[in-house]
Structures are given as C-alpha cells and as structure tokens.
Enzyme design. Sequence first.
Site, PDB file in Angstrom:
ATOM      1  N   GLU A 101      82.329  32.870  26.252  1.00 20.37           N
ATOM      2  CA  GLU A 101      83.259  32.126  25.407  1.00 20.37           C
ATOM      3  C   GLU A 101      83.694  30.842  26.106  1.00 20.37           C
ATOM      4  O   GLU A 101      84.639  30.855  26.905  1.00 20.37           O
ATOM      5  CB  GLU A 101      84.500  32.984  25.128  1.00 20.37           C
ATOM      6  CG  GLU A 101      84.202  34.272  24.399  1.00 20.37           C
ATOM      7  CD  GLU A 101      85.395  34.687  23.552  1.00 20.37           C
ATOM      8  OE1 GLU A 101      85.219  34.747  22.330  1.00 20.37           O
ATOM      9  OE2 GLU A 101      86.476  34.907  24.103  1.00 20.37           O
ATOM     10  N   GLY A 140      89.072  28.446  19.165  1.00 22.00           N
ATOM     11  CA  GLY A 140      90.150  28.005  18.286  1.00 22.00           C
ATOM     12  C   GLY A 140      90.181  26.500  18.053  1.00 22.00           C
ATOM     13  O   GLY A 140      91.156  25.969  17.527  1.00 22.00           O
ATOM     14  N   ASN A 145      88.440  39.672  16.927  1.00 24.39           N
ATOM     15  CA  ASN A 145      89.619  39.710  17.797  1.00 24.39           C
ATOM     16  C   ASN A 145      90.780  39.111  17.013  1.00 24.39           C
ATOM     17  O   ASN A 145      90.861  37.899  16.839  1.00 24.39           O
ATOM     18  CB  ASN A 145      89.317  38.878  19.066  1.00 24.39           C
ATOM     19  CG  ASN A 145      90.536  38.715  19.945  1.00 24.39           C
ATOM     20  OD1 ASN A 145      91.545  39.403  19.779  1.00 24.39           O
ATOM     21  ND2 ASN A 145      90.457  37.792  20.891  1.00 24.39           N
ATOM     22  N   TRP A 146      91.665  39.983  16.549  1.00 20.31           N
ATOM     23  CA  TRP A 146      92.759  39.504  15.687  1.00 20.31           C
ATOM     24  C   TRP A 146      93.896  38.878  16.483  1.00 20.31           C
ATOM     25  O   TRP A 146      94.839  38.358  15.908  1.00 20.31           O
ATOM     26  CB  TRP A 146      93.297  40.663  14.828  1.00 20.31           C
ATOM     27  CG  TRP A 146      92.293  41.235  13.881  1.00 20.31           C
ATOM     28  CD1 TRP A 146      90.998  40.839  13.695  1.00 20.31           C
ATOM     29  CD2 TRP A 146      92.501  42.319  12.969  1.00 20.31           C
ATOM     30  NE1 TRP A 146      90.388  41.607  12.734  1.00 20.31           N
ATOM     31  CE2 TRP A 146      91.288  42.530  12.272  1.00 20.31           C
ATOM     32  CE3 TRP A 146      93.583  43.159  12.674  1.00 20.31           C
ATOM     33  CZ2 TRP A 146      91.138  43.527  11.300  1.00 20.31           C
ATOM     34  CZ3 TRP A 146      93.441  44.151  11.711  1.00 20.31           C
ATOM     35  CH2 TRP A 146      92.226  44.323  11.033  1.00 20.31           C
ATOM     36  N   LYS A 147      93.823  38.976  17.796  1.00 19.98           N
ATOM     37  CA  LYS A 147      94.860  38.414  18.676  1.00 19.98           C
ATOM     38  C   LYS A 147      96.248  38.894  18.237  1.00 19.98           C
ATOM     39  O   LYS A 147      96.380  40.025  17.790  1.00 19.98           O
ATOM     40  CB  LYS A 147      94.763  36.881  18.703  1.00 19.98           C
ATOM     41  CG  LYS A 147      93.335  36.398  18.984  1.00 19.98           C
ATOM     42  CD  LYS A 147      93.259  34.949  19.309  1.00 19.98           C
ATOM     43  CE  LYS A 147      91.799  34.543  19.434  1.00 19.98           C
ATOM     44  NZ  LYS A 147      91.611  33.206  19.938  1.00 19.98           N
ATOM     45  N   GLY A 173      87.398  35.009  16.640  1.00 16.37           N
ATOM     46  CA  GLY A 173      88.855  34.967  16.584  1.00 16.37           C
ATOM     47  C   GLY A 173      89.331  34.596  15.191  1.00 16.37           C
ATOM     48  O   GLY A 173      89.396  35.438  14.286  1.00 16.37           O
ATOM     49  N   GLY A 174      89.626  33.320  14.989  1.00 15.35           N
ATOM     50  CA  GLY A 174      90.217  32.839  13.735  1.00 15.35           C
ATOM     51  C   GLY A 174      89.516  33.340  12.473  1.00 15.35           C
ATOM     52  O   GLY A 174      90.180  33.803  11.525  1.00 15.35           O
ATOM     53  N   SER A 221      84.812  29.486  17.917  1.00  8.88           N
ATOM     54  CA  SER A 221      84.719  28.838  16.599  1.00  8.88           C
ATOM     55  C   SER A 221      83.501  29.291  15.786  1.00  8.88           C
ATOM     56  O   SER A 221      82.857  28.487  15.108  1.00  8.88           O
ATOM     57  CB  SER A 221      84.734  27.309  16.743  1.00  8.88           C
ATOM     58  OG  SER A 221      85.962  26.892  17.296  1.00  8.88           O
TER      59      SER A 221
HETATM   60  C1  PEP Z   1      88.256  34.236  20.635  1.00 12.78           C
HETATM   61  O1  PEP Z   1      89.457  34.117  20.777  1.00 12.78           O
HETATM   62  O2  PEP Z   1      87.643  35.131  21.230  1.00 12.78           O
HETATM   63  C2  PEP Z   1      87.584  33.288  19.768  1.00 12.78           C
HETATM   64  C3  PEP Z   1      86.292  33.177  19.882  1.00 12.78           C
HETATM   65  O3  PEP Z   1      88.368  32.572  18.899  1.00 12.78           O
HETATM   66  P1  PEP Z   1      87.859  31.585  17.732  1.00 12.78           P
HETATM   67  O4  PEP Z   1      86.766  32.301  17.004  1.00 12.78           O
HETATM   68  O5  PEP Z   1      89.071  31.356  16.879  1.00 12.78           O
HETATM   69  O6  PEP Z   1      87.372  30.352  18.395  1.00 12.78           O
END
Ligand code: PEP
Length: 257
Positions: free
Chosen positions: A167, A173, A9-11, A234-235, A213
């Site tokens: 999640e 994040g 998920n590149w947001k 995400g990140g 994360s």
């Molecule tokens: C997300 O936004 O779905 C996510 C899991 O972010 P991150 O991996 O950065 O915690």
Amino acid sequence: MRKPIIAGNWKMNKTVEESIALSNGIKRDLFDIDNIEIVLCPPFTSLTDVSDVITDTNISLGAQNMFWETKGAYTGEIAPDMLKHVGCKYVIIGHSERRAYFGETNETVNKKVKTALKEGLLPIMCVGERLEERESQKTFDVISEHVKKGLADIGKKEILSMVIAYEPVWAIGTGKNATPDQAQEVHKFIRDILAKKYGEKISEEIRIQYGGSVKPDNIESLIKEKDIDGALVGGASLKEESFIGIVKKSSEAVKEK
Ligand code: PEP
C-alpha cells in the site's frame, strides 16, 4: 494458482446498524463468487454482528488491528483470542495509518505478526512507501526494510498463512492509485525478497494484495498483473455498489489471467 483476495477495510466507519446493512447487501450480491476470497474488516464494535451476517457464506471476517500480548493489563487493547472468538480469520497488521498516527514500527508489526500466527489468525501485513520516499528514490529500500523486519523470525510454514499488502501511502485515500506498472514492479520486488528467504516455490504461493485508491474502474488493470493477487480496499469498501463492483470485476478479470 493463488486465489486472489479482496478485503474491505472499513477503518473507523459504520455503526453496528450500518455494518449489518452493508454486510447484508454485500452477501446478497456476491453469494456466487467463488474465484475470489472476500474479506470484510469492520471496526471492532461491529465484528460480532457482521460475523453473524456472514456465517456460512463465501465471505470471511477480519479485524483491523490487535495487540501482541495475549491478555492482561493493556487498557484499550484487543487480544487475538478475542478476535478469534468473534469469528475473525484475518487481521490487518501495520496499516500505514497505524504507523503514522499510533507509533507502529517494523518491530511492533513483527511482534503482532508473530502473536497473530501463534494464536491462529492470518495476518495481512501492510508495507508501503511515503510520497517523499518515492520521490527520493527510496521506495525499494523502504519496502525491503518493511518486508524483512516485519517477517523477522517467520518460518516457511508460517509465511504460507500470511498475506502481504503493498500500500503506497501516497495512494491511500488520495484518489491517486499506483499505475499497474508501478504496482507490479513493487509486487515483483516483494516476491523476489520472499523467494530469497523462503525459496521460489513458497514465494509463488504467497498472496500480495495492492491497496491505494482501488475502485471499480481501476481494479481490472491492476489485478491482471502477474504478481497482484487482489486488493485491500478502503474508501470504496464503504459503499455496497463500489465494493461489489470491485469484486465482480476482479472475478471476471482473473478468469483471463
Ligand atoms: C487502505 O486504507 O487500506 C486503503 C487502501 O484505502 P483507500 O482504498 O481509501 O485508498
């Protein structure tokens, strides 16, 4: 056996040029992975170009959101059919950032899930508790409500087209992932809810991803858990090296599962 699914998920990150470069790198390095379903979810503006990069590969395209109506005077919104036409197979629905910043509720999540399914997109429906909810022992109440209300009126046939993403909001994040035990406990709880609603057999076929994360150095222990069927990242999906690391480590780890 459920095929694990890893989605990036590149947001709200990556220009079109950056998206093309990142998806090309991922495609080059992961072309031979066949035991993990790989999904990229770039911002709307990059969907067409990323779709071109990954056409006829082992990588699928997903969007990060959509509206529950199919067309009309809804300035700024995107319809499911538009996503399908640019090559999307999946759509993330009810991400905690959308719940926190854009007023999404279990009811709007449910409307979006229903429209996505009707229009032929596969929803990745996100559920998860906030830190204060976990600390006040409300995790299971919150998850139960997210799952049951999000899946209201979704039938047996339709649920098989869905992915659920657990999640925990406190892990998104923050660099603080749920431990494999913490995540497995909630994944099992979700699968039990699905079993009550749809029957044991169907519940065993539904993929439940973990998100929060996820990094190359923690994915192995998470994905080895019985009810963890991949990750929503995400990140770490914004850098070629870390996303590739997560998929490759998952691919190896699930061979021993
Ligand atoms: C997300 O936004 O779905 C996510 C899991 O972010 P991150 O991996 O950065 O915690």
